[in-house]
Design a protein around this motif. Structure first.
Motif, PDB file in Angstrom:
ATOM      1  N   LEU A   1     -45.037 -45.793 -39.693  1.00 43.06           N
ATOM      2  CA  LEU A   1     -45.784 -46.128 -41.019  1.00 43.06           C
ATOM      3  C   LEU A   1     -47.350 -46.980 -40.651  1.00 43.06           C
ATOM      4  CD1 LEU A   1     -45.494 -46.083 -44.100  1.00 43.06           C
ATOM      5  CD2 LEU A   1     -44.431 -48.196 -43.892  1.00 43.06           C
ATOM      6  N   LEU A   2     -47.023 -47.805 -39.888  1.00 41.34           N
ATOM      7  CA  LEU A   2     -48.134 -48.607 -39.278  1.00 41.34           C
ATOM      8  C   LEU A   2     -49.202 -47.805 -38.523  1.00 41.34           C
ATOM      9  CD1 LEU A   2     -45.986 -51.589 -38.030  1.00 41.34           C
ATOM     10  CD2 LEU A   2     -47.960 -52.082 -39.743  1.00 41.34           C
ATOM     11  N   PHE A   3     -48.690 -47.049 -37.635  1.00 39.29           N
ATOM     12  CA  PHE A   3     -49.419 -46.108 -36.805  1.00 39.29           C
ATOM     13  C   PHE A   3     -50.429 -45.308 -37.951  1.00 39.29           C
ATOM     14  CE2 PHE A   3     -50.900 -42.747 -34.138  1.00 39.29           C
ATOM     15  CZ  PHE A   3     -51.202 -43.181 -33.093  1.00 39.29           C
ATOM     16  N   THR A   4     -49.539 -44.622 -38.893  1.00 37.97           N
ATOM     17  CA  THR A   4     -50.473 -43.711 -39.877  1.00 37.97           C
ATOM     18  C   THR A   4     -51.660 -44.525 -40.704  1.00 37.97           C
ATOM     19  OG1 THR A   4     -48.282 -42.283 -39.898  1.00 37.97           O
ATOM     20  CG2 THR A   4     -49.999 -42.109 -41.729  1.00 37.97           C
ATOM     21  N   HIS A   5     -51.139 -45.719 -41.224  1.00 38.66           N
ATOM     22  CA  HIS A   5     -51.973 -46.673 -41.815  1.00 38.66           C
ATOM     23  C   HIS A   5     -53.306 -46.967 -40.968  1.00 38.66           C
ATOM     24  CE1 HIS A   5     -53.505 -49.601 -44.525  1.00 38.66           C
ATOM     25  NE2 HIS A   5     -53.430 -50.609 -43.432  1.00 38.66           N
ATOM     26  N   PHE A   6     -53.025 -47.411 -39.990  1.00 44.04           N
ATOM     27  CA  PHE A   6     -54.190 -47.789 -39.041  1.00 44.04           C
ATOM     28  C   PHE A   6     -54.991 -46.646 -38.611  1.00 44.04           C
ATOM     29  CE2 PHE A   6     -51.413 -51.311 -37.561  1.00 44.04           C
ATOM     30  CZ  PHE A   6     -51.873 -52.240 -38.482  1.00 44.04           C
ATOM     31  N   ALA A   7     -54.363 -45.487 -38.290  1.00 42.86           N
ATOM     32  CA  ALA A   7     -55.216 -44.384 -37.781  1.00 42.86           C
ATOM     33  C   ALA A   7     -56.148 -43.671 -39.161  1.00 42.86           C
ATOM     34  CB  ALA A   7     -54.360 -43.391 -37.271  1.00 42.86           C
ATOM     35  N   ARG A   8     -55.470 -43.788 -40.459  1.00 45.38           N
ATOM     36  CA  ARG A   8     -56.180 -43.265 -41.485  1.00 45.38           C
ATOM     37  C   ARG A   8     -57.482 -44.239 -41.893  1.00 45.38           C
ATOM     38  NH1 ARG A   8     -54.138 -40.091 -45.454  1.00 45.38           N
ATOM     39  NH2 ARG A   8     -54.561 -41.482 -47.075  1.00 45.38           N
ATOM     40  N   MET A   9     -56.890 -45.494 -41.490  1.00 48.88           N
ATOM     41  CA  MET A   9     -58.223 -46.553 -42.006  1.00 48.88           C
ATOM     42  C   MET A   9     -59.475 -46.398 -41.206  1.00 48.88           C
ATOM     43  SD  MET A   9     -57.249 -48.131 -44.719  1.00 48.88           S
ATOM     44  CE  MET A   9     -58.240 -49.673 -44.731  1.00 48.88           C
ATOM     45  N   ALA A  10     -59.050 -46.092 -39.771  1.00 47.64           N
ATOM     46  CA  ALA A  10     -60.099 -46.077 -38.957  1.00 47.64           C
ATOM     47  C   ALA A  10     -60.891 -44.618 -39.289  1.00 47.64           C
ATOM     48  CB  ALA A  10     -59.606 -45.918 -37.445  1.00 47.64           C
ATOM     49  N   ALA A  11     -60.124 -43.560 -39.427  1.00 50.71           N
ATOM     50  CA  ALA A  11     -60.790 -42.247 -39.794  1.00 50.71           C
ATOM     51  C   ALA A  11     -61.785 -42.411 -40.879  1.00 50.71           C
ATOM     52  CB  ALA A  11     -59.703 -41.162 -40.186  1.00 50.71           C
ATOM     53  N   GLN A  12     -61.248 -42.894 -41.786  1.00 52.17           N
ATOM     54  CA  GLN A  12     -62.224 -43.340 -43.129  1.00 52.17           C
ATOM     55  C   GLN A  12     -63.525 -44.034 -42.907  1.00 52.17           C
ATOM     56  OE1 GLN A  12     -59.589 -44.972 -46.236  1.00 52.17           O
ATOM     57  NE2 GLN A  12     -58.328 -43.224 -46.154  1.00 52.17           N
ATOM     58  N   ARG A  13     -63.131 -45.154 -41.895  1.00 50.03           N
ATOM     59  CA  ARG A  13     -64.478 -45.893 -41.565  1.00 50.03           C
ATOM     60  C   ARG A  13     -65.397 -45.099 -41.013  1.00 50.03           C
ATOM     61  NH1 ARG A  13     -60.558 -49.851 -40.006  1.00 50.03           N
ATOM     62  NH2 ARG A  13     -60.943 -49.357 -37.820  1.00 50.03           N
ATOM     63  N   HIS A  14     -64.978 -44.044 -39.966  1.00 47.88           N
ATOM     64  CA  HIS A  14     -66.075 -43.468 -39.446  1.00 47.88           C
ATOM     65  C   HIS A  14     -66.234 -41.949 -39.767  1.00 47.88           C
ATOM     66  CE1 HIS A  14     -65.953 -46.558 -35.953  1.00 47.88           C
ATOM     67  NE2 HIS A  14     -64.734 -46.588 -36.110  1.00 47.88           N
TER      68      HIS A  14
END
Length: 446
Positions: free
Chosen positions: A324-337
């Motif tokens: 859950l945490l890994f998915t959240h952080f990965a999605r947030m990073a993808a959206q930022r970039h």
């Protein structure tokens, strides 16, 4: 939830339907077979499948019509189409309409299983992402992500203590999110409209610590050309967070103790006491007992701080939260970039859950962000955790055991006795493995 996934299989050919059902059940899937395509909608509602597999050419209602209905009503439910006609144009059309995949008859049984594994993994990850969004949107988590029993209990404790205007000591390893907990306490308190001031006691040199924390009068020392407020005064009406309190210089601990008791400070070089209306939240990486025994921390200050504690579980003790945490952080990073959301399948989840993550959430976040940017393929375990999944036999076996235990516990709704029977091992052995792999908090109903 079944171990490998729930499949709704649709085909008007009774013999092929029976053969495919048998094979998929032997492969570990829970299969609902439907020969009449008009009954599909009702069976979807009844069984809540992870994936629908349907033939295209059927009398009365074809697979393309089913695909259209499913994508309109349940866009998150993957649909795999099968045909014996080898129609490339039809395959392209189906994929454009939202089909998950397209398999040509006669199909290879192992290939079908592989396609279904990917589809089930995508479906379950979609559910995890939806659950994460609900947790964050609910607004009562304070941004603290996790759905394990340990995290639910901690959020309940934060909510209880936030409403009570008392000082709190937070205990947690490096990277567990102590400041996030402190902010949640502030944001949930009657002081939420006031300032939140964070002080890292380990980052301020001892020579200027007193001036930084208490402020100074004009002329208090060379270069003090004007009076200056300290951190405590800036926090007036709100919350001050003293992180790494165990690193506070011994000479200042007595002054901090007095502030906690009297709620007033004196600026350096000034004899005027100043009242401060503050809540004090402190944090330490470990229990302060060793620091007290070594003479580095005052026992009376500890007693003043330790009346109310919040302990943050390390990531290795709540491994069910890792995907859950890994998915959240990965999605947030993808959206930022401006990157597409990364696909995080079952193999990657197994890999990340096998790590110890000594840097806890901070380390996991950094790894997830690198993965989202294509800088880390997660071929092995994080170097800092010492794991080598995929390179050594013991680690590969451990990852396999974790995946099988999770699947069994899911299939048995968390009941240890049933899961042990399903796995073919004694219940005592299962309990030992649950503890060793850090899975205890998310299971064990009996």
């Amino acid at each position: 939830m079944s171990g490998r996934g729930r499949v709704l299989l649709v085909d008007d050919d009774a013999d092929l339907l029976a053969a495919a059902s048998d094979w998929l059940q032997v492969s570990g899937f829970e299969v609902t077979a439907v020969a009449d395509p008009h009954r599909v909608a009702g069976r979807i509602d009844e069984t809540d499948p992870d994936v629908v597999v349907t033939d295209i050419r059927m009398p009365g209602r074809d697979g393309m019509a089913l695909l259209s209905d499913i994508t309109a009503g349940r866009p998150d439910l993957p649909v795999v189409l099968m045909t014996g006609h080898g129609d490339v144009a039809l395959a392209v059309s189906a994929m454009r309409q939202g089909a998950e995949d397209f398999i040509e008859k006669p199909y290879d049984a192992d290939h079908l299983v592989s396609v279904l594994d990917r589809a089930v993994g995508k479906r379950r990850m979609g559910r995890e992402i939806a659950r994460l969004k609900r947790l964050v949107a609910a607004g009562d988590s304070g941004g603290i992500i996790g759905d394990s029993s340990a995290m639910r209990l901690m959020r309940d404790r934060i909510a209880t203590l936030a409403a009570i205007d008392i000082d709190v000591l937070i205990i947690g390893e490096t990277g567990t999110g102590k400041e996030l907990v402190a902010r949640a306490l502030h944001d949930g308190s009657p002081r939420r409209a006031g300032p939140f001031v964070a002080v890292n006691c380990a980052a301020i040199p001892e020579s200027i610590f007193e001036s930084e924390v208490f402020g100074h009068a004009r002329g208090a020392f060379t270069g003090a050309q004007a009076e200056r407020k300290g951190k405590f005064e800036y926090a007036d009406g709100g919350t001050i967070f003293l992180d790494e309190i165990e690193s506070m210089p011994a000479g200042l601990q007595a002054k901090i103790l007095r502030v906690l008791q009297e709620r007033q400070i004196e600026r350096l070089g000034d004899n005027v006491p100043r009242r401060v209306d503050i809540r004090v939240v402190t944090a330490a990486k470990t229990d302060l007992g060793e620091a007290i025994a070594g003479g580095g921390f005052r026992q009376d200050l500890f007693y003043r701080l330790a009346g109310t504690e919040i302990r943050i579980p390390p990531l290795r003790h709540r491994k069910d939260d890792i995907p859950l945490l890994f998915t959240h952080f990965a999605r947030m990073a993808a959206q930022r970039h401006g990157r597409p959301d990364p696909e995080i399948g079952a193999a990657i989840q197994t890999t990340i859950c096998a790590g110890d993550w000594p840097g806890n959430v901070r380390e996991l976040k950094a790894r997830a962000e690198r993965f989202a940017l294509g800088l880390d393929e997660l071929a092995g375990m994080p170097a800092s955790s010492g794991g080598t999944a995929g390179s050594s036999l013991p680690d590969r076996l451990a990852a396999f055991e974790i995946a099988e235990i999770r699947a069994a516990m899911d299939a048995c709704d968390g009941r240890c006795a049933m899961a042990a029977e399903r796995l073919g091992i004694p219940r005592r052995t299962l309990n030992e493995k649950l503890s060793r792999f850090g899975l205890r908090g998310a299971v064990a109903k009996d």
